[in-house]
Write an enzyme that holds these catalytic residues in place. Structure first.
Site, short mmCIF file in Angstrom:
data_model
loop_
_atom_site.label_atom_id
_atom_site.label_comp_id
_atom_site.label_asym_id
_atom_site.label_seq_id
_atom_site.Cartn_x
_atom_site.Cartn_y
_atom_site.Cartn_z
N ASP E 94 12.04 19.62 4.02
CA ASP E 94 12.74 20.20 2.87
C ASP E 94 12.41 19.44 1.59
O ASP E 94 11.87 18.32 1.62
CB ASP E 94 14.26 20.24 3.10
CG ASP E 94 14.89 18.89 3.08
OD1 ASP E 94 15.60 18.57 2.11
OD2 ASP E 94 14.66 18.13 4.06
N GLU E 100 12.46 12.19 -2.21
CA GLU E 100 12.65 10.81 -1.77
C GLU E 100 11.31 10.14 -1.43
O GLU E 100 11.11 8.96 -1.71
CB GLU E 100 13.63 10.76 -0.59
CG GLU E 100 15.05 11.10 -1.05
CD GLU E 100 15.97 11.57 0.06
OE1 GLU E 100 17.08 12.05 -0.24
OE2 GLU E 100 15.59 11.48 1.24
#
Lengths: 159, 159, 159, 159, 159, 159
Positions: E94, E100
């Site tokens: 995702d 991140e």
């Protein structure tokens, strides 16, 4: 031949008479300077969130959404401008200017520190002394070539 | 089981009585705190170039070699410590602290802002409000777990 | 009380006799030094891709997969070590060491430059002079406290 | 329609005949190239501190103020130019060029490596091979479109 | 001799059955692994702002203060952990995980990508393929030495 | 008076009908926009290594040289463009876009997120919500002034 221009993040206080005078002098100087693109430069006072100024809406100072957005506006201003122009008055420095200097340095933005002629040579904070890339007098600002940044030392002591 | 410890860059002013008191209180608190490695932490006052302190050798303030080395010592201190601990007194912030906050942020260092209990909640500068990662009271410092950094908002307004 | 230790990226040439001698001296010194974690440090020669050494497999030098992986191994070594230890011989510097110095600096890693005692004081490249954080002699390496990094100037000229 | 132009940090040695020849060839090529703004580019030789050249003033090499300022000038040159142009001669690389490559990479500057046609394909240092973004021959430099940077591999081995 | 341990930012989805299973398997593996400090690692699900979980308080999803603080918590988690551990299921990646990965890479954090054994070798996104530093199978996680990060290629195709 | 223009990294999926439609709409809008330099912008689909597209040459997906070069092409595209333009469809985000958002943020590039009008206000991933600098509707793209980036919040929830 087209004149190249640079955008600046206009880093300056507006809390004291001396700051306000230097603010206006610096703004007038860059408007005269053919190497500055003032229209596309980032002036924090023009970017308060939703156009609400805190002097007219003091309740905003307690509003986390307003503070987050205004802080991030300034962060975006630093990162999207070509360089940081600090209007710097010895003994009237503030911590917010320091944060902006540190952010600009980390992003590799040129840090140009402008000091009023009458204050030139007065001691400044050691960390400002070290993080600034180039120091000039206010009277040099209107003719400074923003397309030719370089390095010099501040011509004064630290404290 | 060995206690993990973190090193801090001890970012604090020593120019006013209030700053000196907070400086001592914070230093005492981290000495009590089992999650801080005080011995290997970076305290700027202990790293003046060649061990020469400017209060005893004011001529150094005009010496570019001394200023360059002391500035770079602080830069190294920020970059080699695990996190930045700012002893922060509303209305007594200074620009040097701001530069260190900006440098630490750019390097991904955690920024822990400690405010004396009696000043907790007073307005602070917008840029400090935005760049700090976590804000605590002085009375929480001795028991704060430096191995569990996280994020919170400052519980007070900005200016 | 447990001794804290630091990992290093071992940045050193192995192309000339002088380099090989300094390489061994530095390796021996950090093995003696109780503040260095040699076992978890990154020694590029031990990380050639797939364990294949180019002196035994010269055909690898033309293999883009091998070169990409070995380059990235060194990049990972710099970014995951606590600091960069450069074994530096004036007049025998190489460009690869320079790239590693630049990468380390950008990541805020401490750059410790070690120079053989017999070469101490000889002129070094201006950019190495400027990007190094701390310079020591080989004879100081075994007892240097890696938990107390700071800044100094190299005690010699540039070229 | 106005031609867009880019500024370069002109990273090149001037220590050997081969370097001097490549230096001149590269300088001539970018002057012909309509996508380069040579006037506002940063040529280190033109930015020695106070205009003092070390070949005429060798005593400067021992002067920490001069070295600090000249190093910082080059750092500013890298960070304020649009990209880094390395005039690269296999087997004549130097550590200073490496430091500049590492600094440029960390700031996200495009690294364009130009190699003389007669040296094209010769092995180069592994770290230079990995950190360069795009490699071209000297004969391509005058017509290279600096507004369309991309990535390729060097067409030669590493060592 | 004390075992060194590393903290991880635990980057994993919890939206599908397959993700939940991999999440639990990875969590169990690092609890067994003596080189991981699980207690001080950052698990995003444990850091929802004010301890309020959105599945129980869906109104938070529209609350800018909650979203700003939770986002910043994750940002702090990435920057204060020793490395990023991505539990990665091909075809179930995702965008949040991607953000991140990009943040961790920029801060020089090691990116360790763990893929369930039954999915090992399946094609993954090109950008994940390129930004990951090291790829291992889930069955290797419990015995992986977190003190010896290095580089390898993913053993599978991209899409 | 010459119109200033900005280059964009065109970050958009082309895997579903909805993505393809948004891709075309966004491309048409920036071609109309006088503040965008489309010709010098970076469109990943135009930079597949050696001009080979994977839909026509699926064997490339297993080729490490092709993957390394295409990944690095996109990395160069992000770092050399003035800003990142993300064509963002709620519920159709992908991990590759996330990696590009994270990389752009770290380099201080402005992140402009464009959402189709019919999807405006739908929930988006928390990390995208936090890392985007400015959110606009597709219908605003043709007249958006790319020379005046600023900050706003997305006008919708997160998930």
């Amino acid at each position: 031949m087209v004149q190249k221009t640079k955008t600046v993040y206009f880093c300056a206080g507006w809390f004291t008479d001396k700051q306000n005078k230097a603010y206006q002098n610096a703004m007038n100087a860059i408007k005269e300077n053919p190497t500055v693109d003032v229209e596309d430069s980032y002036v924090p006072l023009d970017h308060q969130y939703k156009g609400l100024r805190v002097d007219e809406h003091p309740e905003l100072l307690e509003d986390r959404e307003w503070a987050t957005a205004t802080y991030n506006g300034d962060r975006v201003g630093v990162s999207t401008s070509d360089l940081l122009l600090a209007v710097y008055i010895p003994n009237e420095e503030d911590v917010g200017m320091g944060v902006e200097l540190g952010m600009a340095s980390a992003l590799g933005k040129h840090i140009l520190v402008v000091i009023p002629d009458e204050d030139w040579g007065k001691p400044i904070n050691l960390m400002s002394w070290g993080i600034g890339d180039q120091f000039i007098k206010m009277s040099e600002l209107a003719t400074f070539d923003f397309n030719k940044p370089t390095f010099n030392f501040y011509d004064g002591a630290v404290y």
